[in-house]
Design a protein around this motif. Structure first.
Motif, PDB file in Angstrom:
ATOM      1  N   GLY A  80       0.800  -1.245   0.147  1.00  0.00           N
ATOM      2  CA  GLY A  80       0.234   0.037   0.187  1.00  0.00           C
ATOM      3  C   GLY A  80       0.676   1.260   0.183  1.00  0.00           C
ATOM      4  N   ASN A  81       1.759   1.188   0.842  1.00  0.00           N
ATOM      5  CA  ASN A  81       2.489   2.468   0.731  1.00  0.00           C
ATOM      6  C   ASN A  81       3.778   2.799  -0.771  1.00  0.00           C
ATOM      7  OD1 ASN A  81       2.848   3.691   3.319  1.00  0.00           O
ATOM      8  ND2 ASN A  81       3.946   1.851   4.686  1.00  0.00           N
ATOM      9  N   VAL A  82       4.341   1.242  -1.279  1.00  0.00           N
ATOM     10  CA  VAL A  82       5.042   1.706  -2.460  1.00  0.00           C
ATOM     11  C   VAL A  82       3.752   2.407  -3.435  1.00  0.00           C
ATOM     12  CG1 VAL A  82       5.928   0.581  -4.257  1.00  0.00           C
ATOM     13  CG2 VAL A  82       6.108  -0.124  -2.259  1.00  0.00           C
ATOM     14  N   VAL A  83       2.568   2.384  -3.786  1.00  0.00           N
ATOM     15  CA  VAL A  83       1.447   2.124  -4.520  1.00  0.00           C
ATOM     16  C   VAL A  83       1.243   3.712  -4.068  1.00  0.00           C
ATOM     17  CG1 VAL A  83      -1.503   2.293  -4.869  1.00  0.00           C
ATOM     18  CG2 VAL A  83       0.378  -0.188  -4.769  1.00  0.00           C
ATOM     19  N   TRP A  84       0.861   4.285  -2.610  1.00  0.00           N
ATOM     20  CA  TRP A  84       0.389   5.585  -2.460  1.00  0.00           C
ATOM     21  C   TRP A  84       2.077   6.134  -2.848  1.00  0.00           C
ATOM     22  CZ3 TRP A  84      -2.803   9.175  -0.090  1.00  0.00           C
ATOM     23  CH2 TRP A  84      -1.965   9.831   0.371  1.00  0.00           C
ATOM     24  N   PHE A  85       3.331   6.150  -2.905  1.00  0.00           N
ATOM     25  CA  PHE A  85       4.819   6.601  -3.074  1.00  0.00           C
ATOM     26  C   PHE A  85       4.234   7.189  -4.550  1.00  0.00           C
ATOM     27  CE2 PHE A  85       8.210   7.147  -4.966  1.00  0.00           C
ATOM     28  CZ  PHE A  85       8.902   7.858  -3.608  1.00  0.00           C
ATOM     29  N   VAL A  86       3.822   5.981  -5.269  1.00  0.00           N
ATOM     30  CA  VAL A  86       3.923   6.118  -6.592  1.00  0.00           C
ATOM     31  C   VAL A  86       2.754   7.621  -7.163  1.00  0.00           C
ATOM     32  CG1 VAL A  86       3.555   5.387  -9.524  1.00  0.00           C
ATOM     33  CG2 VAL A  86       4.417   4.332  -7.145  1.00  0.00           C
ATOM     34  N   PHE A  87       1.755   7.061  -6.488  1.00  0.00           N
ATOM     35  CA  PHE A  87       0.589   7.736  -6.841  1.00  0.00           C
ATOM     36  C   PHE A  87       0.070   9.432  -6.599  1.00  0.00           C
ATOM     37  CE2 PHE A  87      -0.485   3.903  -8.915  1.00  0.00           C
ATOM     38  CZ  PHE A  87      -0.780   4.349  -9.972  1.00  0.00           C
ATOM     39  N   ALA A  88       0.821   9.670  -5.155  1.00  0.00           N
ATOM     40  CA  ALA A  88       0.314  10.941  -4.146  1.00  0.00           C
ATOM     41  C   ALA A  88       1.564  11.374  -3.498  1.00  0.00           C
ATOM     42  CB  ALA A  88      -0.729  10.761  -3.183  1.00  0.00           C
ATOM     43  N   GLY A  89       2.824  10.214  -2.554  1.00  0.00           N
ATOM     44  CA  GLY A  89       3.281  10.205  -1.735  1.00  0.00           C
ATOM     45  C   GLY A  89       4.044  11.419  -2.155  1.00  0.00           C
ATOM     46  N   TRP A  90       5.183  11.425  -3.490  1.00  0.00           N
ATOM     47  CA  TRP A  90       5.963  12.100  -3.797  1.00  0.00           C
ATOM     48  C   TRP A  90       5.753  13.726  -4.458  1.00  0.00           C
ATOM     49  CZ3 TRP A  90       6.387  15.192  -8.360  1.00  0.00           C
ATOM     50  CH2 TRP A  90       5.122  13.766  -9.541  1.00  0.00           C
ATOM     51  N   TRP A  91       4.502  13.789  -4.656  1.00  0.00           N
ATOM     52  CA  TRP A  91       4.173  15.225  -5.199  1.00  0.00           C
ATOM     53  C   TRP A  91       3.510  15.739  -3.610  1.00  0.00           C
ATOM     54  CZ3 TRP A  91      -0.712  16.986  -4.593  1.00  0.00           C
ATOM     55  CH2 TRP A  91      -1.692  16.122  -4.410  1.00  0.00           C
ATOM     56  N   LEU A  92       2.913  15.334  -2.555  1.00  0.00           N
ATOM     57  CA  LEU A  92       2.922  15.637  -1.521  1.00  0.00           C
ATOM     58  C   LEU A  92       4.271  16.079  -0.727  1.00  0.00           C
ATOM     59  CD1 LEU A  92      -0.472  13.406  -0.117  1.00  0.00           C
ATOM     60  CD2 LEU A  92      -0.337  16.056  -1.165  1.00  0.00           C
ATOM     61  N   ALA A  93       5.092  14.887  -0.713  1.00  0.00           N
ATOM     62  CA  ALA A  93       6.122  15.562   0.175  1.00  0.00           C
ATOM     63  C   ALA A  93       7.043  16.546  -1.022  1.00  0.00           C
ATOM     64  CB  ALA A  93       6.910  13.985  -0.245  1.00  0.00           C
ATOM     65  N   LEU A  94       6.867  16.574  -1.708  1.00  0.00           N
ATOM     66  CA  LEU A  94       7.157  17.312  -2.765  1.00  0.00           C
ATOM     67  C   LEU A  94       7.240  18.827  -2.366  1.00  0.00           C
ATOM     68  CD1 LEU A  94       9.296  18.305  -4.370  1.00  0.00           C
ATOM     69  CD2 LEU A  94       7.948  18.686  -5.896  1.00  0.00           C
ATOM     70  N   GLY A  95       5.299  18.893  -1.471  1.00  0.00           N
ATOM     71  CA  GLY A  95       4.527  20.217  -1.522  1.00  0.00           C
ATOM     72  C   GLY A  95       4.919  20.886  -0.512  1.00  0.00           C
ATOM     73  N   HIS A  96       5.614  19.599   0.341  1.00  0.00           N
ATOM     74  CA  HIS A  96       5.764  19.936   1.922  1.00  0.00           C
ATOM     75  C   HIS A  96       7.343  20.459   2.239  1.00  0.00           C
ATOM     76  CE1 HIS A  96       2.908  19.121   4.465  1.00  0.00           C
ATOM     77  NE2 HIS A  96       2.456  17.830   4.381  1.00  0.00           N
ATOM     78  N   LEU A  97       8.449  20.107   1.054  1.00  0.00           N
ATOM     79  CA  LEU A  97       9.379  19.891   1.120  1.00  0.00           C
ATOM     80  C   LEU A  97      10.090  21.626   0.705  1.00  0.00           C
ATOM     81  CD1 LEU A  97      11.383  17.110  -0.413  1.00  0.00           C
ATOM     82  CD2 LEU A  97      11.480  17.959   2.365  1.00  0.00           C
ATOM     83  N   ILE A  98       8.474  22.834  -0.775  1.00  0.00           N
ATOM     84  CA  ILE A  98       8.987  23.309  -0.748  1.00  0.00           C
ATOM     85  C   ILE A  98       8.455  24.261   0.322  1.00  0.00           C
ATOM     86  CG2 ILE A  98       7.951  24.890  -3.136  1.00  0.00           C
ATOM     87  CD1 ILE A  98       7.978  22.427  -4.750  1.00  0.00           C
ATOM     88  N   THR A  99       7.149  24.052   1.202  1.00  0.00           N
ATOM     89  CA  THR A  99       6.929  24.892   1.759  1.00  0.00           C
ATOM     90  C   THR A  99       8.060  25.487   2.597  1.00  0.00           C
ATOM     91  OG1 THR A  99       5.203  24.431   1.439  1.00  0.00           O
ATOM     92  CG2 THR A  99       4.715  25.510   2.629  1.00  0.00           C
ATOM     93  N   ALA A 100       8.811  24.354   3.527  1.00  0.00           N
ATOM     94  CA  ALA A 100       9.853  24.295   4.636  1.00  0.00           C
ATOM     95  C   ALA A 100      10.679  25.330   3.587  1.00  0.00           C
ATOM     96  CB  ALA A 100       9.840  22.702   4.404  1.00  0.00           C
ATOM     97  N   ALA A 104      11.715  28.183   5.505  1.00  0.00           N
ATOM     98  CA  ALA A 104      13.496  27.535   6.629  1.00  0.00           C
ATOM     99  C   ALA A 104      14.556  28.794   6.671  1.00  0.00           C
ATOM    100  CB  ALA A 104      13.964  27.128   6.688  1.00  0.00           C
ATOM    101  N   ILE A 105      13.817  29.834   5.896  1.00  0.00           N
ATOM    102  CA  ILE A 105      14.335  31.080   5.358  1.00  0.00           C
ATOM    103  C   ILE A 105      14.668  32.535   6.245  1.00  0.00           C
ATOM    104  CG2 ILE A 105      15.042  33.545   3.882  1.00  0.00           C
ATOM    105  CD1 ILE A 105      14.455  31.414   1.580  1.00  0.00           C
ATOM    106  N   THR A 106      13.981  32.371   7.271  1.00  0.00           N
ATOM    107  CA  THR A 106      13.824  33.184   8.192  1.00  0.00           C
ATOM    108  C   THR A 106      13.999  32.653   9.210  1.00  0.00           C
ATOM    109  OG1 THR A 106      11.009  33.244   8.388  1.00  0.00           O
ATOM    110  CG2 THR A 106      12.124  34.440   6.709  1.00  0.00           C
ATOM    111  N   ILE A 107      14.347  32.493  10.547  1.00  0.00           N
ATOM    112  CA  ILE A 107      14.599  32.051  11.699  1.00  0.00           C
ATOM    113  C   ILE A 107      13.318  31.755  12.383  1.00  0.00           C
ATOM    114  CG2 ILE A 107      15.797  32.609  13.483  1.00  0.00           C
ATOM    115  CD1 ILE A 107      18.338  33.973  12.476  1.00  0.00           C
ATOM    116  N   ALA A 113       9.110  25.185   9.369  1.00  0.00           N
ATOM    117  CA  ALA A 113       9.966  23.980   8.462  1.00  0.00           C
ATOM    118  C   ALA A 113       9.968  22.754   9.139  1.00  0.00           C
ATOM    119  CB  ALA A 113      11.231  25.017   7.992  1.00  0.00           C
ATOM    120  N   TRP A 114      10.194  22.750  11.064  1.00  0.00           N
ATOM    121  CA  TRP A 114      10.587  21.209  11.297  1.00  0.00           C
ATOM    122  C   TRP A 114       9.481  20.886  10.847  1.00  0.00           C
ATOM    123  CZ3 TRP A 114      14.716  18.246  10.918  1.00  0.00           C
ATOM    124  CH2 TRP A 114      14.333  17.333  12.402  1.00  0.00           C
ATOM    125  N   ALA A 115       8.141  21.394  11.328  1.00  0.00           N
ATOM    126  CA  ALA A 115       6.824  20.344  11.096  1.00  0.00           C
ATOM    127  C   ALA A 115       6.818  19.868   9.142  1.00  0.00           C
ATOM    128  CB  ALA A 115       5.994  21.375  11.450  1.00  0.00           C
TER     129      ALA A 115
END
Length: 147
Positions: A80-100, A104-107, A113-115
């Motif tokens: 289930g996690n493999v299927v999730w990663f392929v179809f939704a996980g990577w782009w949701l993680a990317l959204g969180h990484l971009i937001t972080a 993180a630019i500001t103190i 950003a950590w959350a």
């Protein structure tokens, strides 16, 4: 909800929590439309709520929290996690990484950003995870003698 958690959650909504919760809701909607993705949609809805108001809650492995394995923590959970990663996980993680990265630019944005980084990890591999309040987690740790 304790006052500190309430204040932190209000600040969280202003620092990316709202649009990332909306992204989780979009993922849930797309999975419901496919019908096959309904089990993942339920998880995405649960995590959308967590992404909207994370302070005062925590993500834990279900087998560790409940003390027993279930269908989502075994081999089928892995699949289930493999299927999730392929179809939704990577782009949701990317959204969180971009937001972080933006926060993180500001103190002052570093705690948020950590959350977002913790949510990015959850976005990659969420099956077998449960969202519980920090009070529930503390009570469980005490009951298991790990506190």
């Amino acid at each position: 909800m304790p006052l500190l958690s309430l204040i932190l959650n209000i600040l969280w909504v202003l620092t990316g929590g709202l649009w990332m919760a909306a992204a989780w809701l979009l993922a849930a909607l797309l999975m419901v439309v496919s019908i096959i993705g309904i089990p993942w949609a339920r998880s995405a809805l649960t995590i959308a709520w967590y992404a909207l108001l994370p302070f005062g809650q925590t993500a834990v492995r279900r087998d560790e929290f409940r003390g027993r394995e279930d269908i989502g923590t075994g081999a089928l959970g892995f699949l289930g996690n493999v299927v999730w990663f392929v179809f939704a996980g990577w782009w949701l993680a990317l959204g969180h990484l971009i937001t972080a990265a933006g926060l993180a630019i500001t103190i002052i944005g570093i705690p948020w950003a950590w959350a977002h980084l913790k949510l990015a990890l959850l976005a990659l591999w969420p099956v077998g995870t449960e969202i519980v309040t920090t009070d529930e987690m503390d009570m469980r740790r005490r009951a298991m003698g790990r506190y």
